[in-house]
Scaffold this active site. Structure first.
Site, PDB file in Angstrom:
ATOM      1  N   TRP A  46      16.221 -10.640   4.614  1.00 27.61           N
ATOM      2  CA  TRP A  46      15.553 -10.957   3.354  1.00 27.61           C
ATOM      3  C   TRP A  46      15.228 -12.447   3.271  1.00 27.61           C
ATOM      4  O   TRP A  46      15.071 -12.993   2.187  1.00 27.61           O
ATOM      5  CB  TRP A  46      16.399 -10.497   2.148  1.00 27.61           C
ATOM      6  CG  TRP A  46      16.385  -9.002   1.978  1.00 27.61           C
ATOM      7  CD1 TRP A  46      15.555  -8.119   2.593  1.00 27.61           C
ATOM      8  CD2 TRP A  46      17.233  -8.217   1.133  1.00 27.61           C
ATOM      9  NE1 TRP A  46      15.832  -6.830   2.202  1.00 27.61           N
ATOM     10  CE2 TRP A  46      16.860  -6.861   1.307  1.00 27.61           C
ATOM     11  CE3 TRP A  46      18.272  -8.511   0.243  1.00 27.61           C
ATOM     12  CZ2 TRP A  46      17.484  -5.806   0.631  1.00 27.61           C
ATOM     13  CZ3 TRP A  46      18.894  -7.472  -0.434  1.00 27.61           C
ATOM     14  CH2 TRP A  46      18.504  -6.125  -0.240  1.00 27.61           C
TER      15      TRP A  46
ATOM     16  N   ARG B 180      15.107  -5.392  12.178  1.00 30.36           N
ATOM     17  CA  ARG B 180      14.683  -4.407  11.176  1.00 30.36           C
ATOM     18  C   ARG B 180      13.532  -3.539  11.676  1.00 30.36           C
ATOM     19  O   ARG B 180      13.390  -2.380  11.263  1.00 30.36           O
ATOM     20  CB  ARG B 180      14.298  -5.167   9.895  1.00 30.36           C
ATOM     21  CG  ARG B 180      13.709  -4.292   8.834  1.00 30.36           C
ATOM     22  CD  ARG B 180      13.528  -5.035   7.541  1.00 30.36           C
ATOM     23  NE  ARG B 180      12.640  -4.299   6.664  1.00 30.36           N
ATOM     24  CZ  ARG B 180      12.267  -4.696   5.479  1.00 30.36           C
ATOM     25  NH1 ARG B 180      12.712  -5.853   5.004  1.00 30.36           N
ATOM     26  NH2 ARG B 180      11.453  -3.981   4.743  1.00 30.36           N
TER      27      ARG B 180
ATOM     28  N   GLU C 283      17.630   0.403   0.646  1.00 35.81           N
ATOM     29  CA  GLU C 283      17.618  -0.638  -0.387  1.00 35.81           C
ATOM     30  C   GLU C 283      18.513  -0.276  -1.568  1.00 35.81           C
ATOM     31  O   GLU C 283      18.139  -0.415  -2.732  1.00 35.81           O
ATOM     32  CB  GLU C 283      16.186  -0.909  -0.849  1.00 35.81           C
ATOM     33  CG  GLU C 283      15.296  -1.389   0.294  1.00 35.81           C
ATOM     34  CD  GLU C 283      13.908  -1.842  -0.126  1.00 35.81           C
ATOM     35  OE1 GLU C 283      13.359  -1.289  -1.083  1.00 35.81           O
ATOM     36  OE2 GLU C 283      13.382  -2.769   0.522  1.00 35.81           O
TER      37      GLU C 283
ATOM     38  N   GLU D 199       0.923  -5.323  -2.913  1.00 35.51           N
ATOM     39  CA  GLU D 199       2.212  -6.007  -3.000  1.00 35.51           C
ATOM     40  C   GLU D 199       2.236  -7.261  -2.133  1.00 35.51           C
ATOM     41  O   GLU D 199       2.767  -8.294  -2.541  1.00 35.51           O
ATOM     42  CB  GLU D 199       3.323  -5.045  -2.571  1.00 35.51           C
ATOM     43  CG  GLU D 199       4.681  -5.702  -2.512  1.00 35.51           C
ATOM     44  CD  GLU D 199       5.807  -4.753  -2.117  1.00 35.51           C
ATOM     45  OE1 GLU D 199       5.565  -3.551  -1.949  1.00 35.51           O
ATOM     46  OE2 GLU D 199       6.955  -5.230  -1.995  1.00 35.51           O
TER      47      GLU D 199
ATOM     48  N   GLU E 239       2.403   6.959   4.932  1.00 37.92           N
ATOM     49  CA  GLU E 239       2.464   6.273   3.640  1.00 37.92           C
ATOM     50  C   GLU E 239       1.727   4.950   3.754  1.00 37.92           C
ATOM     51  O   GLU E 239       2.139   4.054   4.491  1.00 37.92           O
ATOM     52  CB  GLU E 239       3.933   6.045   3.226  1.00 37.92           C
ATOM     53  CG  GLU E 239       4.068   5.346   1.880  1.00 37.92           C
ATOM     54  CD  GLU E 239       5.518   5.285   1.374  1.00 37.92           C
ATOM     55  OE1 GLU E 239       6.315   6.200   1.689  1.00 37.92           O
ATOM     56  OE2 GLU E 239       5.848   4.310   0.677  1.00 37.92           O
TER      57      GLU E 239
ATOM     58  N   ARG F 198      11.470  10.041   2.813  1.00 33.28           N
ATOM     59  CA  ARG F 198      10.924   8.777   3.334  1.00 33.28           C
ATOM     60  C   ARG F 198      11.774   8.219   4.480  1.00 33.28           C
ATOM     61  O   ARG F 198      13.008   8.286   4.442  1.00 33.28           O
ATOM     62  CB  ARG F 198      10.813   7.745   2.217  1.00 33.28           C
ATOM     63  CG  ARG F 198       9.809   8.168   1.154  1.00 33.28           C
ATOM     64  CD  ARG F 198       9.793   7.187   0.025  1.00 33.28           C
ATOM     65  NE  ARG F 198       8.938   6.056   0.226  1.00 33.28           N
ATOM     66  CZ  ARG F 198       9.292   4.797   0.026  1.00 33.28           C
ATOM     67  NH1 ARG F 198      10.533   4.498  -0.315  1.00 33.28           N
ATOM     68  NH2 ARG F 198       8.436   3.812   0.188  1.00 33.28           N
TER      69      ARG F 198
ATOM     70  N   LYS G 198      13.663   8.767  -1.625  1.00 33.12           N
ATOM     71  CA  LYS G 198      14.073   7.528  -0.954  1.00 33.12           C
ATOM     72  C   LYS G 198      15.594   7.561  -0.947  1.00 33.12           C
ATOM     73  O   LYS G 198      16.226   7.525  -2.004  1.00 33.12           O
ATOM     74  CB  LYS G 198      13.556   6.317  -1.742  1.00 33.12           C
ATOM     75  CG  LYS G 198      14.063   4.974  -1.241  1.00 33.12           C
ATOM     76  CD  LYS G 198      13.393   3.814  -2.007  1.00 33.12           C
ATOM     77  CE  LYS G 198      13.914   2.469  -1.554  1.00 33.12           C
ATOM     78  NZ  LYS G 198      13.245   1.347  -2.258  1.00 33.12           N
TER      79      LYS G 198
ATOM     80  N   GLU H 148       6.846  -0.624 -10.582  1.00 26.33           N
ATOM     81  CA  GLU H 148       7.328  -1.474  -9.493  1.00 26.33           C
ATOM     82  C   GLU H 148       6.137  -1.815  -8.602  1.00 26.33           C
ATOM     83  O   GLU H 148       5.414  -0.918  -8.136  1.00 26.33           O
ATOM     84  CB  GLU H 148       8.417  -0.738  -8.697  1.00 26.33           C
ATOM     85  CG  GLU H 148       8.970  -1.599  -7.582  1.00 26.33           C
ATOM     86  CD  GLU H 148      10.409  -1.245  -7.206  1.00 26.33           C
ATOM     87  OE1 GLU H 148      11.077  -0.479  -7.928  1.00 26.33           O
ATOM     88  OE2 GLU H 148      10.867  -1.771  -6.173  1.00 26.33           O
ATOM     89  N   ARG H 149       5.927  -3.109  -8.413  1.00 21.91           N
ATOM     90  CA  ARG H 149       4.796  -3.608  -7.596  1.00 21.91           C
ATOM     91  C   ARG H 149       3.444  -3.182  -8.167  1.00 21.91           C
ATOM     92  O   ARG H 149       2.503  -2.935  -7.429  1.00 21.91           O
ATOM     93  CB  ARG H 149       4.891  -3.155  -6.140  1.00 21.91           C
ATOM     94  CG  ARG H 149       6.264  -3.325  -5.511  1.00 21.91           C
ATOM     95  CD  ARG H 149       6.740  -4.734  -5.529  1.00 21.91           C
ATOM     96  NE  ARG H 149       8.099  -4.852  -4.987  1.00 21.91           N
ATOM     97  CZ  ARG H 149       8.792  -5.978  -5.037  1.00 21.91           C
ATOM     98  NH1 ARG H 149       8.291  -7.063  -5.597  1.00 21.91           N
ATOM     99  NH2 ARG H 149       9.998  -6.035  -4.523  1.00 21.91           N
TER     100      ARG H 149
ATOM    101  N   ASN I 253      12.341   4.571  -6.329  1.00 20.87           N
ATOM    102  CA  ASN I 253      13.636   4.080  -6.830  1.00 20.87           C
ATOM    103  C   ASN I 253      13.838   4.851  -8.136  1.00 20.87           C
ATOM    104  O   ASN I 253      13.543   4.365  -9.217  1.00 20.87           O
ATOM    105  CB  ASN I 253      13.597   2.575  -7.075  1.00 20.87           C
ATOM    106  CG  ASN I 253      13.475   1.807  -5.769  1.00 20.87           C
ATOM    107  OD1 ASN I 253      13.964   2.241  -4.736  1.00 20.87           O
ATOM    108  ND2 ASN I 253      12.829   0.662  -5.808  1.00 20.87           N
TER     109      ASN I 253
ATOM    110  N   ASP J 111       7.078  -3.348   6.440  1.00 19.16           N
ATOM    111  CA  ASP J 111       6.853  -3.018   5.038  1.00 19.16           C
ATOM    112  C   ASP J 111       5.475  -3.468   4.556  1.00 19.16           C
ATOM    113  O   ASP J 111       5.368  -4.509   3.890  1.00 19.16           O
ATOM    114  CB  ASP J 111       7.944  -3.690   4.164  1.00 19.16           C
ATOM    115  CG  ASP J 111       7.907  -3.223   2.733  1.00 19.16           C
ATOM    116  OD1 ASP J 111       7.219  -2.243   2.452  1.00 19.16           O
ATOM    117  OD2 ASP J 111       8.575  -3.856   1.886  1.00 19.16           O
TER     118      ASP J 111
HETATM  119  C1  GCV Z   1       9.896   1.037  -4.331  1.00 19.33           C
HETATM  120  C2  GCV Z   1       9.488  -2.624  -0.602  1.00 19.33           C
HETATM  121  C3  GCV Z   1       9.143  -2.983  -2.018  1.00 19.33           C
HETATM  122  C4  GCV Z   1      10.004  -2.214  -2.992  1.00 19.33           C
HETATM  123  C5  GCV Z   1       9.814  -0.716  -2.722  1.00 19.33           C
HETATM  124  C6  GCV Z   1      10.220  -0.448  -1.275  1.00 19.33           C
HETATM  125  C7  GCV Z   1      10.023   0.999  -0.894  1.00 19.33           C
HETATM  126  O1  GCV Z   1      10.742  -3.102  -0.266  1.00 19.33           O
HETATM  127  O2  GCV Z   1       9.285  -4.350  -2.208  1.00 19.33           O
HETATM  128  O3  GCV Z   1       9.592  -2.538  -4.286  1.00 19.33           O
HETATM  129  O4  GCV Z   1      10.576   0.060  -3.595  1.00 19.33           O
HETATM  130  O5  GCV Z   1       9.421  -1.232  -0.425  1.00 19.33           O
HETATM  131  O6  GCV Z   1       8.989   1.290  -0.333  1.00 19.33           O
HETATM  132  O7  GCV Z   1      10.897   1.799  -1.163  1.00 19.33           O
END
Ligand code: GCV
Length: 710
Positions: free
Chosen positions: A554, A348, A303, A405, A399, A336, A299, A179-180, A222, A377
Site C-alpha cells: 500500500w 502482489r 481487503e 478510480e 471485470e 471475485r 468479494k 465507493e469510487r 464491500n 488493480d
Molecule cells: C470495492 C480497489 C478499490 C476498492 C475496491 C477494490 C475491489 O482496491 O480501491 O475501493 O473495493 O478495489 O475491487 O474490491
C-alpha cells in the site's frame, strides 16, 4: 440585481440587447441539453430528404406479442421515430395494409441467446428474435442506425451477443454513497424505495438495454448484510421490477459473514450444515421476493472482507455453498478473484493466480470466477491477468472498471475502449497462437458453459449520469464490446459521438480522434512505460514518494522501486518471477529488457537510468519525453475540442472545455511530481528541449498535502 442599469444602457440599446438575448435563446434550443438523454437523444433529422425516406418506411409499428419487453421495444421505437421524424407513428397489433412499417415478431433465429435479425419483407422492416429481449435489442439497433442517418437497407442483418452475462457492478452503499464514484451519489434512493420508484430507474434500464446490458449488481462488493434483510429485499425487488421490463436481471453482492452478523449463527463456515441451511433459506426468501433474481457477487477474503479462509476453507468451498443454494433457481455465483494477502515478501502481482489457479475445476457448475483485467488493480495500463488461460476448467468472467478510480475521476477525459480492447485482444497462447483473452471469456476457447463480463459502473445521481460528459462513452463502449468484442474502439467512438454529440462528419472525426488518443495521453503524464500505483488512499493526487503504510503493497515505492541504479519492478527470474505465470510465448515477449515493448517495460524490469531503450533514448530521457508530451497533448485536446464548438451543444462544450483546463493543470502537476521525485535518484538534468518544472519538489509535495487534507 438589475440586468441592465439605465445609466449604462439607454432605453433603445437596452431593448435591442433584450431582443438579441431572446433571439439567441430561441435560435439555440440545444442549450437545454444537460446530458441526461445520453446516447438516446433522438434529435430531429435535419436533412429533409433523409427524413422523408425514413417517413415513407415507418407508418406504423406492429407488435402482436404482449410482454412488457415487447411493449417497451415498440414504445422506444415510437418515441425515437416520432422525435426524429417529427410525426406521430401509431403502435398497432397487425400490420396496416398498403402502408410500410416496422413489424416486431418472435420466432427462432440462428445464433445464441439474445440475438436478433433485422430483415426487409416487402417494404416492411421486420425485427425478429427468439426471445423478447432480442426484439428489444434489435429495436435499439435500428434506432442507432437511424440516428446515424444511414440508409435503411444497410440495417439488414443479424447479430448475437458473444457473452451471456453482460453486467454492470455498482459499488453503491446503503446510505447512498458510492465507493469510487465520481458522479454524485447512488442512483438508488433506498430510503424512498419501495414505495416511491423514481422514473430515472426506467431511463437507466433503457440506456443499459440499448447497449445490450442484461444484468446489474446494485450494491457494493464491500457488501452490507443489510441488503439481505426483509427491509431491503422489497426495495431491491422494486428496482428489479423496473429492470426486468428491459431484459435486465438484478443481482446482489453479499456479505460472506451474513449468517453470523444477520442470522445470529455462531459461524459462517461454508461447510457448517447450519450455515448452508441459512443460505438456502435466505436464497428461497430472495426468490420469493424477486422471482428472476440473477445471483450473488462475492468479494471474499480480500481487503478485510470475510470469506471461507476465515474457517480454513477455500474459495471453492465458499462459492460452492452459495452455488448449491442458488442452483434450484438457476441463479449464479460470481466469485471475485481480486485477492492479495498481507505478505510483505510477496509480489502482489502473483496473488490471484497463486490462490485461484490450483482451484481450477473445483467450482460448481453455476459459479463464474470474475477476474480484473490486470493482475493489480485497474491501472491505466496493465498486462492481462495471468489467470486468463490458466483456468480452463472454470468459467472466468472479465471485470473492467468504468468509473475512473485511477484515471482522473470525473476531471480527466479518458476514453477506455482502447484499454478494454488491448486486454481482450491480448494473446495468452494457452491453446497456441490466437488464444486471446476475448476467446477465453466468451467461452469459445474452453467451452465454458457460462460467460460473463462486468463493468464497475461510472454512473451516479449527477444529471448527466457520469460527471464528465465524455465518460458516458465508457459506459457505452463497455456495453457495445460486451455484446461484440470484435468491434473497434474507433467504430464505437464514432458511433457514440454521432448519437450523443454531433453528426457533422468532420467533427465526428475530430472528437473520435481525441477519444482514441486520450488514454495514451493520460498514461504519458500519469504512469508511462509501465509504472503503476504512484498514489495511496486518494488514487488521484501524485505521491510517488509515499513510503509508509501498514503494509508495503500500500505504498507507492513498492511498485516503482526507484533507486539510484534505476527504476521498475523486476518480475523476471532474477526478481519475483511473476512472468512464470504466463505461457512461454508471452514470457518471451516480455522477459528480455531489450525487446520488452516499452508500455510494459517497468512492469517487468528494473532498468538502469542510462540504459538505451528501443526508442533510441535512455530511460531517463524517455521518461521525461513522455511526462512532457502528456500535458502538451492535453493542450492539443483543448485545441481540437475548441474546433468543434459550432456543432456541439454549448453547455456540453463549455463543461468539457473547463474540465480540459483543469486536466492540463493536473497533467503538469503529475509531470512535475514524477520528474522532480525521480530526479533525486537519476541525478540527471531534464533533457532539451524541455524546460525545468517551475516549482520545487517540496512545493509539489506541499500542494499534494493540501489536496489530501480533510
Ligand atoms: C470495492 C480497489 C478499490 C476498492 C475496491 C477494490 C475491489 O482496491 O480501491 O475501493 O473495493 O478495489 O475491487 O474490491
Amino acid at each position: 440585481m438589475m440586468l441592465f442599469s439605465k445609466t449604462l444602457f439607454p432605453e433603445k440599446i437596452k431593448n435591442l440587447a433584450l431582443l438579441l438575448l431572446i433571439f439567441a435563446a430561441i435560435s439555440n434550443p440545444a442549450t437545454a441539453d444537460d446530458g441526461y438523454r445520453l446516447w438516446l437523444k433522438y434529435e430531429r433529422i435535419p436533412n429533409a430528404t433523409v427524413r422523408a425516406s425514413y417517413s415513407k418506411s415507418f407508418s406504423f409499428i406492429a407488435t402482436s406479442g404482449n410482454s412488457d419487453i415487447l411493449n417497451n421495444a415498440a414504445k422506444e421505437l415510437q418515441t425515437g421515430l416520432n422525435a426524429m421524424l417529427g410525426r406521430q407513428i401509431p403502435i398497432v397489433k397487425t400490420p396496416v395494409s398498403n402502408q410500410h412499417g416496422i413489424i416486431l415478431t418472435m420466432s427462432a433465429i440462428a445464433g445464441p441467446g439474445d440475438g436478433y435479425a433485422i430483415q426487409m419483407q416487402g417494404a416492411n422492416t421486420v425485427i425478429t428474435a427468439s426471445k423478447d429481449a432480442g426484439v428489444l435489442y434489435g429495436s435499439f439497433a435500428l434506432l442507432r442506425h437511424l440516428q446515424q442517418h444511414l440508409p435503411l437497407e444497410k440495417a439488414v442483418g443479424q447479430s448475437s451477443p458473444k457473452i451471456q452475462l453482460r453486467m454492470l457492478n455498482h459499488w453503491d452503499n446503503p446510505e447512498g454513497t458510492i465507493e469510487r464514484g465520481y458522479a454524485g451519489s447512488s442512483l438508488w434512493k433506498w430510503y424512498e424505495l419501495p414505495e416511491t420508484v423514481d422514473p430515472r430507474y426506467t431511463d437507466y434500464a433503457r440506456a443499459n438495454a440499448s447497449i445490450g446490458i442484461n444484468g446489474t449488481v446494485v450494491n457494493n462488493v464491500n457488501a452490507s448484510a443489510r441488503f439481505l434483510t426483509a427491509e431491503y429485499l422489497p426495495k431491491v425487488a422494486a428496482l428489479a421490477g423496473v429492470f426486468r421490463k428491459y431484459g435486465i436481471k438484478t443481482y446482489l453482492s453479499i456479505h460472506f459473514a451474513a449468517p453470523k452478523t444477520l442470522g445470529g449463527l455462531k459461524t459462517s463456515d461454508p461447510l457448517d450444515p447450519e450455515v448452508r441451511k441459512w443460505w438456502a433459506e435466505k436464497t428461497k426468501e430472495i426468490y420469493r421476493t424477486i422471482p428472476d433474481f440473477g445471483g450473488f457477487l462475492v468479494k471474499a477474503n480480500s481487503e478485510g472482507e470475510p470469506g471461507p479462509q476465515d474457517y480454513g476453507r477455500t474459495h471453492a468451498d465458499g462459492a460452492n455453498m452459495l452455488a448449491e443454494a442458488l442452483a434450484p433457481f438457476n441463479g449464479v455465483v460470481i466469485w471475485r478473484a481480486f485477492v492479495y494477502k498481507a505478505d510483505p515478501a510477496a509480489d502482489r502481482f502473483k496473488a490471484a493466480y497463486e490462490e485461484f489457479a490450483p482451484l481450477d475445476g473445483k467450482f460448481a457448475k453455476n459459479v463464474i470466477v470474475q477476474v480484473k483485467n490486470g493482475p493489480i488493480d485497474f491501472q491505466p495500463r496493465e498486462p492481462f491477468s495471468p489467470l486468463f488461460g490458466n483456468m480452463p476448467g472454470t468459467p472466468l468472467g472479465m471485470e473492467f472498471q468504468l468509473t475512473q478510480e485511477y484515471m482522473g475521476f470525473a476531471t480527466h477525459w479518458v476514453y477506455e475502449a482502447p484499454l478494454f480492447k488491448e486486454c481482450l485482444d491480448a494473446d495468452t497462447y494457452v491453446n497456441g497462437k490466437g488464444s486471446t483473452v476475448a476467446r477465453i471469456i466468451d467461452g469459445s476457447l474452453h467451452q465454458y458453459p457460462l460467460t460473463c463480463i462486468a463493468g464497475v459502473a461510472n454512473t451516479g445521481s449527477d444529471r448527466n449520469w457520469t460527471g464528465h460528459p465524455m465518460a458516458q462513452a465508457n459506459w457505452y463502449a463497455f456495453g457495445r464490446l460486451a455484446w461484440d468484442h470484435t468491434l473497434s474502439p474507433e467504430a464505437i467512438a464514432q458511433e457514440w459521438t454521432q448519437l450523443t454529440l454531433t453528426t457533422e462528419s468532420k467533427d465526428v472525426a475530430a472528437i473520435s480522434d481525441i477519444m482514441l488518443r486520450s488514454r495514451e495521453i493520460y498514461v504519458n503524464y500519469n504512469t508511462p512505460l509501465g509504472l503503476s500505483r504512484p498514489w495511496t488512499g486518494s488514487h488521484y493526487a501524485p505521491e510517488p514518494w509515499q513510503n509508509r503504510s501498514s503494509r508495503p503493497d500500500w505504498t507507492a515505492i513498492y511498485y516503482h522501486r526507484a533507486d539510484t541504479l534505476g527504476l521498475g519492478f523486476d518480475r523476471t527470474a532474477t526478481g519475483s518471477n511473476a512472468l512464470q505465470q504466463y505461457r512461454p510465448e508471452v514470457r518471451r515477449a516480455w522477459e528480455n529488457a531489450e525487446t520488452c515493448p516499452l508500455p510494459y517495460l517497468l512492469w517487468f524490469h528494473h532498468i538502469p537510468w542510462a540504459q538505451k531503450l528501443s526508442s533510441g533514448r535512455n530511460l531517463w530521457d524517455e521518461l521525461c519525453h513522455r511526462f512532457y508530451t502528456g500535458p502538451d497533448s492535453v493542450l492539443w485536446m483543448q485545441k481540437q475540442w475548441a474546433g468543434v464548438r459550432a456543432s456541439v451543444d454549448p453547455a456540453t462544450h463549455t463543461d468539457v472545455s473547463g474540465r480540459l483546463v483543469k486536466q492540463y493543470n493536473e497533467a503538469l502537476w503529475w509531470r512535475d511530481a514524477w520528474v522532480l521525485y525521480l530526479q533525486t535518484f537519476s541525478r540527471k538534468p531534464i533533457p532539451a528541449p524541455y524546460p525545468k518544472p517551475g516549482r520545487t519538489l517540496d512545493e509539489v509535495k506541499r500542494s499534494v498535502n493540501v489536496y489530501l487534507m480533510r
